[in-house]
Scaffold this motif. Structure first.
Motif, PDB file in Angstrom:
ATOM      1  N   ILE A 182       0.850  -1.200   0.000  1.00 24.35           N
ATOM      2  CA  ILE A 182       0.000   0.000   0.000  1.00 24.35           C
ATOM      3  C   ILE A 182       0.882   1.246   0.000  1.00 24.35           C
ATOM      4  CG2 ILE A 182      -1.667   1.346   1.371  1.00 24.35           C
ATOM      5  CD1 ILE A 182      -2.891  -1.380   2.213  1.00 24.35           C
ATOM      6  N   GLY A 183       2.003   1.180   0.746  1.00 24.17           N
ATOM      7  CA  GLY A 183       2.952   2.293   0.764  1.00 24.17           C
ATOM      8  C   GLY A 183       3.523   2.559  -0.625  1.00 24.17           C
ATOM      9  N   ILE A 184       3.874   1.473  -1.336  1.00 18.25           N
ATOM     10  CA  ILE A 184       4.433   1.624  -2.686  1.00 18.25           C
ATOM     11  C   ILE A 184       3.411   2.272  -3.618  1.00 18.25           C
ATOM     12  CG2 ILE A 184       5.288   0.376  -4.735  1.00 18.25           C
ATOM     13  CD1 ILE A 184       6.488  -1.722  -2.860  1.00 18.25           C
ATOM     14  N   LEU A 185       2.164   1.800  -3.531  1.00 20.07           N
ATOM     15  CA  LEU A 185       1.103   2.340  -4.391  1.00 20.07           C
ATOM     16  C   LEU A 185       0.857   3.824  -4.075  1.00 20.07           C
ATOM     17  CD1 LEU A 185      -1.149   2.080  -6.474  1.00 20.07           C
ATOM     18  CD2 LEU A 185      -2.660   1.252  -4.672  1.00 20.07           C
ATOM     19  N   ALA A 186       0.788   4.145  -2.768  1.00 19.10           N
ATOM     20  CA  ALA A 186       0.553   5.541  -2.378  1.00 19.10           C
ATOM     21  C   ALA A 186       1.659   6.427  -2.950  1.00 19.10           C
ATOM     22  CB  ALA A 186       0.517   5.663  -0.852  1.00 19.10           C
ATOM     23  N   ALA A 187       2.900   5.947  -2.878  1.00 17.65           N
ATOM     24  CA  ALA A 187       4.028   6.720  -3.374  1.00 17.65           C
ATOM     25  C   ALA A 187       3.914   6.947  -4.882  1.00 17.65           C
ATOM     26  CB  ALA A 187       5.336   6.007  -3.045  1.00 17.65           C
ATOM     27  N   SER A 188       3.499   5.897  -5.621  1.00 18.38           N
ATOM     28  CA  SER A 188       3.373   6.060  -7.080  1.00 18.38           C
ATOM     29  C   SER A 188       2.310   7.097  -7.414  1.00 18.38           C
ATOM     30  CB  SER A 188       2.981   4.743  -7.756  1.00 18.38           C
ATOM     31  OG  SER A 188       3.760   3.695  -7.273  1.00 18.38           O
ATOM     32  N   LEU A 189       1.199   7.084  -6.651  1.00 18.50           N
ATOM     33  CA  LEU A 189       0.130   8.059  -6.897  1.00 18.50           C
ATOM     34  C   LEU A 189       0.605   9.469  -6.565  1.00 18.50           C
ATOM     35  CD1 LEU A 189      -2.873   5.999  -5.502  1.00 18.50           C
ATOM     36  CD2 LEU A 189      -2.627   6.796  -7.855  1.00 18.50           C
ATOM     37  N   VAL A 190       1.343   9.605  -5.446  1.00 14.96           N
ATOM     38  CA  VAL A 190       1.874  10.916  -5.059  1.00 14.96           C
ATOM     39  C   VAL A 190       2.821  11.429  -6.153  1.00 14.96           C
ATOM     40  CG1 VAL A 190       3.433  12.098  -3.451  1.00 14.96           C
ATOM     41  CG2 VAL A 190       1.593  10.655  -2.563  1.00 14.96           C
ATOM     42  N   ASN A 191       3.711  10.565  -6.623  1.00 14.83           N
ATOM     43  CA  ASN A 191       4.642  10.970  -7.681  1.00 14.83           C
ATOM     44  C   ASN A 191       3.904  11.409  -8.941  1.00 14.83           C
ATOM     45  OD1 ASN A 191       7.087  10.693  -6.435  1.00 14.83           O
ATOM     46  ND2 ASN A 191       7.336   8.555  -7.000  1.00 14.83           N
ATOM     47  N   TYR A 192       2.848  10.674  -9.267  1.00 13.06           N
ATOM     48  CA  TYR A 192       2.087  11.009 -10.467  1.00 13.06           C
ATOM     49  C   TYR A 192       1.498  12.411 -10.314  1.00 13.06           C
ATOM     50  CZ  TYR A 192      -0.963  10.602 -14.483  1.00 13.06           C
ATOM     51  OH  TYR A 192      -1.561  10.802 -15.704  1.00 13.06           O
ATOM     52  N   LYS A 312      10.773   4.800 -18.432  1.00 13.02           N
ATOM     53  CA  LYS A 312      11.276   5.933 -19.203  1.00 13.02           C
ATOM     54  C   LYS A 312      12.396   5.471 -20.142  1.00 13.02           C
ATOM     55  CE  LYS A 312      11.775  10.796 -17.980  1.00 13.02           C
ATOM     56  NZ  LYS A 312      12.040  11.757 -16.915  1.00 13.02           N
ATOM     57  N   THR A 313      13.274   4.609 -19.602  1.00 14.12           N
ATOM     58  CA  THR A 313      14.368   4.046 -20.404  1.00 14.12           C
ATOM     59  C   THR A 313      13.800   3.241 -21.575  1.00 14.12           C
ATOM     60  OG1 THR A 313      15.787   3.908 -18.475  1.00 14.12           O
ATOM     61  CG2 THR A 313      16.366   2.503 -20.316  1.00 14.12           C
ATOM     62  N   LEU A 314      12.706   2.533 -21.319  1.00 16.58           N
ATOM     63  CA  LEU A 314      12.098   1.732 -22.381  1.00 16.58           C
ATOM     64  C   LEU A 314      11.282   2.602 -23.339  1.00 16.58           C
ATOM     65  CD1 LEU A 314      10.944  -1.427 -20.365  1.00 16.58           C
ATOM     66  CD2 LEU A 314      13.012  -1.138 -21.712  1.00 16.58           C
ATOM     67  N   ASP A 318       7.130  10.698 -19.903  1.00 19.27           N
ATOM     68  CA  ASP A 318       7.134  10.955 -18.454  1.00 19.27           C
ATOM     69  C   ASP A 318       5.850  10.506 -17.779  1.00 19.27           C
ATOM     70  OD1 ASP A 318       9.439  12.116 -19.060  1.00 19.27           O
ATOM     71  OD2 ASP A 318       8.937  14.149 -18.404  1.00 19.27           O
ATOM     72  N   ASP A 319       4.725  10.986 -18.301  1.00 22.77           N
ATOM     73  CA  ASP A 319       3.432  10.642 -17.718  1.00 22.77           C
ATOM     74  C   ASP A 319       3.191   9.157 -17.755  1.00 22.77           C
ATOM     75  OD1 ASP A 319       2.555  12.988 -16.909  1.00 22.77           O
ATOM     76  OD2 ASP A 319       0.755  13.051 -18.167  1.00 22.77           O
ATOM     77  N   ALA A 320       3.430   8.586 -18.935  1.00 24.17           N
ATOM     78  CA  ALA A 320       3.157   7.158 -19.109  1.00 24.17           C
ATOM     79  C   ALA A 320       4.013   6.340 -18.148  1.00 24.17           C
ATOM     80  CB  ALA A 320       3.437   6.732 -20.546  1.00 24.17           C
ATOM     81  N   SER A 321       5.262   6.782 -17.923  1.00 29.01           N
ATOM     82  CA  SER A 321       6.109   5.959 -17.077  1.00 29.01           C
ATOM     83  C   SER A 321       5.656   6.016 -15.613  1.00 29.01           C
ATOM     84  CB  SER A 321       7.580   6.319 -17.227  1.00 29.01           C
ATOM     85  OG  SER A 321       7.770   7.670 -16.949  1.00 29.01           O
ATOM     86  N   LEU A 322       5.232   7.198 -15.143  1.00 23.27           N
ATOM     87  CA  LEU A 322       4.739   7.275 -13.766  1.00 23.27           C
ATOM     88  C   LEU A 322       3.401   6.532 -13.630  1.00 23.27           C
ATOM     89  CD1 LEU A 322       5.728  10.946 -12.897  1.00 23.27           C
ATOM     90  CD2 LEU A 322       6.582   8.911 -11.764  1.00 23.27           C
ATOM     91  N   MET A 323       2.559   6.638 -14.680  1.00 21.55           N
ATOM     92  CA  MET A 323       1.273   5.939 -14.643  1.00 21.55           C
ATOM     93  C   MET A 323       1.477   4.427 -14.625  1.00 21.55           C
ATOM     94  SD  MET A 323      -1.703   7.068 -14.311  1.00 21.55           S
ATOM     95  CE  MET A 323      -2.734   5.848 -13.555  1.00 21.55           C
ATOM     96  N   SER A 324       2.451   3.950 -15.404  1.00 20.71           N
ATOM     97  CA  SER A 324       2.728   2.512 -15.423  1.00 20.71           C
ATOM     98  C   SER A 324       3.160   2.032 -14.041  1.00 20.71           C
ATOM     99  CB  SER A 324       3.854   2.188 -16.408  1.00 20.71           C
ATOM    100  OG  SER A 324       3.586   2.798 -17.640  1.00 20.71           O
ATOM    101  N   ALA A 325       3.909   2.899 -13.323  1.00 20.95           N
ATOM    102  CA  ALA A 325       4.326   2.537 -11.969  1.00 20.95           C
ATOM    103  C   ALA A 325       3.106   2.425 -11.050  1.00 20.95           C
ATOM    104  CB  ALA A 325       5.313   3.558 -11.431  1.00 20.95           C
ATOM    105  N   VAL A 326       2.097   3.280 -11.274  1.00 23.82           N
ATOM    106  CA  VAL A 326       0.860   3.195 -10.483  1.00 23.82           C
ATOM    107  C   VAL A 326       0.155   1.867 -10.768  1.00 23.82           C
ATOM    108  CG1 VAL A 326      -1.449   4.184 -10.143  1.00 23.82           C
ATOM    109  CG2 VAL A 326       0.540   5.702 -10.354  1.00 23.82           C
ATOM    110  N   VAL A 327       0.125   1.495 -12.046  1.00 28.27           N
ATOM    111  CA  VAL A 327      -0.529   0.231 -12.428  1.00 28.27           C
ATOM    112  C   VAL A 327       0.158  -0.957 -11.750  1.00 28.27           C
ATOM    113  CG1 VAL A 327      -1.088  -1.307 -14.346  1.00 28.27           C
ATOM    114  CG2 VAL A 327      -1.359   1.166 -14.615  1.00 28.27           C
ATOM    115  N   THR A 328       1.503  -1.008 -11.833  1.00 30.40           N
ATOM    116  CA  THR A 328       2.197  -2.138 -11.195  1.00 30.40           C
ATOM    117  C   THR A 328       1.977  -2.104  -9.679  1.00 30.40           C
ATOM    118  OG1 THR A 328       4.236  -0.840 -11.279  1.00 30.40           O
ATOM    119  CG2 THR A 328       4.016  -2.560 -12.910  1.00 30.40           C
TER     120      THR A 328
END
Length: 515
Positions: A182-192, A312-314, A318-328
């Protein structure tokens, strides 16, 4: 004696009187929030290190390399910078060292004090990071966060398993892993969210780590101490009253007698770290050291830490990479629920083996995709279709980890130790975990640069190794009370020879003989 630290649903062996009281559930939920600080931290650093404003301020060389638009630079090497990886991984080195101090604190002053100390130190680190003016302030802040995490990861699993009634032990202990996800997910949302801000988004991302730290610290102040811990510190009347309160019944004579006895046995062990090296604890030592090592070599932290950087490397934007992190991150949370409901039903081995096979298939798939798009030169970019396929494979991989090596990497090492080596075992588990998290965190961006798409095959190879290890060397531990654990080892084809014949009876017989 299924006491303290075992997270084994007690069927077979003794059944203590125990109702599931709201008091115990609340205590376990509050304690599990200790996992939030760890998770938030894992999730936040990758997102922040992919933010341009942050890179420009602290790591201008990386920023220049990332923005290199001449097209000659390999995609694989964009983020290679040892100071940048030190920002992420200094924390884990600090956590490693702190977990040994935490072990002594936890034993001497109780689990609750360790959690409070961890929360306060983490809080100071979060404030320093949010206010950072230069790289050294950033790294000092990270080190303080690490000390806080070392304390939390050492004390929370022990606390949970001592409070939980035997039949809920597996599920309540995975509450810690649940909080991490849950902490990881919250962080991804905050970053987004913060990446959309004109300026200082990274400050908000880093400073918000204070929220889970406050939840944990305030919670820990109000938490009751565990009966085991009270007995260990000589407060027997309080311990008995606490046991009655958490078990919801006054019929606790048997469990209380066992707790007192276990405490006396463990008091005879002067140096737990020396004791655990004895031949008869060999199976526990090997498994407690290898499981956290393997957990890091699944490659999961590479995905979790650096998800935004990796995407981002792949070639995701920017947006897509942070959003993908939210999905994972969401997949991670949902799949952890699967393990809560299945771990006591199907057992540990089934989850380990199924998760391993699923991860291997996904890693080969991602490696092949990245190879087909970027080849060895590292130039090219994902089309929408191949990008989505890569993301889907990574999600299936994260799900497999989240119901196998994720929770079980913390659960199994904590349920196989007798009381006299339990605290030492948990310290070894945390420190091996942190050490290899540090190594992989520090080397990953360079490995990506040099191994290229082979990085995915590299971790896939390790997953093959660990799946074979579980198949041959890790016996099933579900529903085995701790005192019966030696029977499991004794009947095992390989470990049997390490267990002396007199050690297979009740735990208190064997521990008195050996003390």
């Amino acid at each position: 004696m299924a006491v303290g630290g075992g997270i084994v649903p007690g069927s077979g062996g003794k059944q203590y009187e125990a109702r599931v009281t709201p008091f115990v559930v609340i205590a376990c939920v509050v304690a599990a929030t200790g996992g939030l600080i760890f998770g938030y931290d894992i999730g936040i650093s990758g997102g922040v290190t992919s933010m341009d404003e942050f890179l420009l301020k602290f790591f201008p060389a990386v920023y220049a390399k990332e923005k290199n638009t001449t097209g000659h630079d390999s995609q694989y090497c964009k983020f290679e910078n040892h100071l940048l990886t030190l920002f992420t991984s200094s924390l884990y080195l600090a956590a490693l060292i702190a977990s040994f101090f935490a072990s002594a604190t936890t034993r001497k002053f109780g689990r609750k004090i360790s959690m409070t100390v961890g929360g306060v130190i983490f809080l100071i680190g979060a404030v320093l990071n949010g206010a950072a003016m230069n790289v050294s302030m950033l790294i000092i802040g990270r080190i303080l966060l690490g000390v806080g995490i070392g304390y939390a990861n050492q004390s929370v699993p022990v606390y949970l398993s001592e409070m939980a009634p035997p039949k809920l032990r597996g599920a309540l202990n995975i509450g810690f892993q649940m909080a991490i996800t849950i902490g990881i997910l919250a962080a991804s949302l905050v970053n987004y969210g913060t990446s959309k801000m004109r300026e200082n988004g990274w400050r908000i991302s880093l400073a918000l780590a204070a929220v889970p730290a406050l939840i944990m610290t305030i919670g820990a102040v109000f938490l009751p101490d565990t009966p085991n811990s009270l007995i260990e510190r000589g407060q027997k009347e309080n311990a008995r009253a606490m046991l009655e309160k958490i078990r919801g019944t006054s019929e606790v004579d048997e469990e209380f007698a066992d707790l007192v006895e276990a405490s006396e046995v463990s008091r005879q062990v002067e140096q737990p770290l020396k004791t655990i090296l004895e031949r008869k604890y060999r199976p526990q030592l090997v498994i407690t050291s290898l499981i956290p090592f393997f957990q890091q070599f699944t490659g999961i932290n590479v995905i979790m830490f650096y998800a935004p950087v990796l995407f981002k490397t792949l070639g995701f934007g920017d947006d897509a990479s942070l959003m993908s992190a939210v999905v994972t991150g969401m997949v991670n949370v949902l799949a952890t629920f699967v393990s809560i409901f299945t771990v006591d039903k199907f057992g540990r081995r089934v989850l380990f083996l199924e998760g391993g096979i699923q991860m291997i298939i996904c890693q080969i798939g991602v490696g092949a995709l990245v190879a087909s798009v970027f080849g060895v030169s590292g130039t090219g970019s994902f089309s929408k279709g191949t990008g989505n396929l890569a993301l889907a494979l990574i999600c299936v991989y994260v799900a497999a980890f989240a119901w196998s090596w994720g929770p079980l990497g913390w659960l199994v090492p904590s349920e196989i130790h007798p009381l006299e080596t339990r605290s030492a075992g948990q310290s070894i588990n945390v420190s091996v975990n942190m050490f290899f998290t540090f190594i992989i965190g520090q080397l990953f961006l360079s490995m990506l640069c040099h191994l290229k798409f082979g990085l995915f095959f590299f971790f896939g190879g390790w997953v093959v190794t660990m799946t074979a290890f579980v198949y041959f060397f890790v016996p099933e531990t579900k529903n085995v009370p701790i005192e019966e654990m030696n029977r499991v080892w004794k009947s095992h084809w390989f470990w049997g020879k390490y267990i002396p014949d007199d050690a297979v009876g009740l735990a208190h017989h064997n521990t008195t003989n050996n003390a």
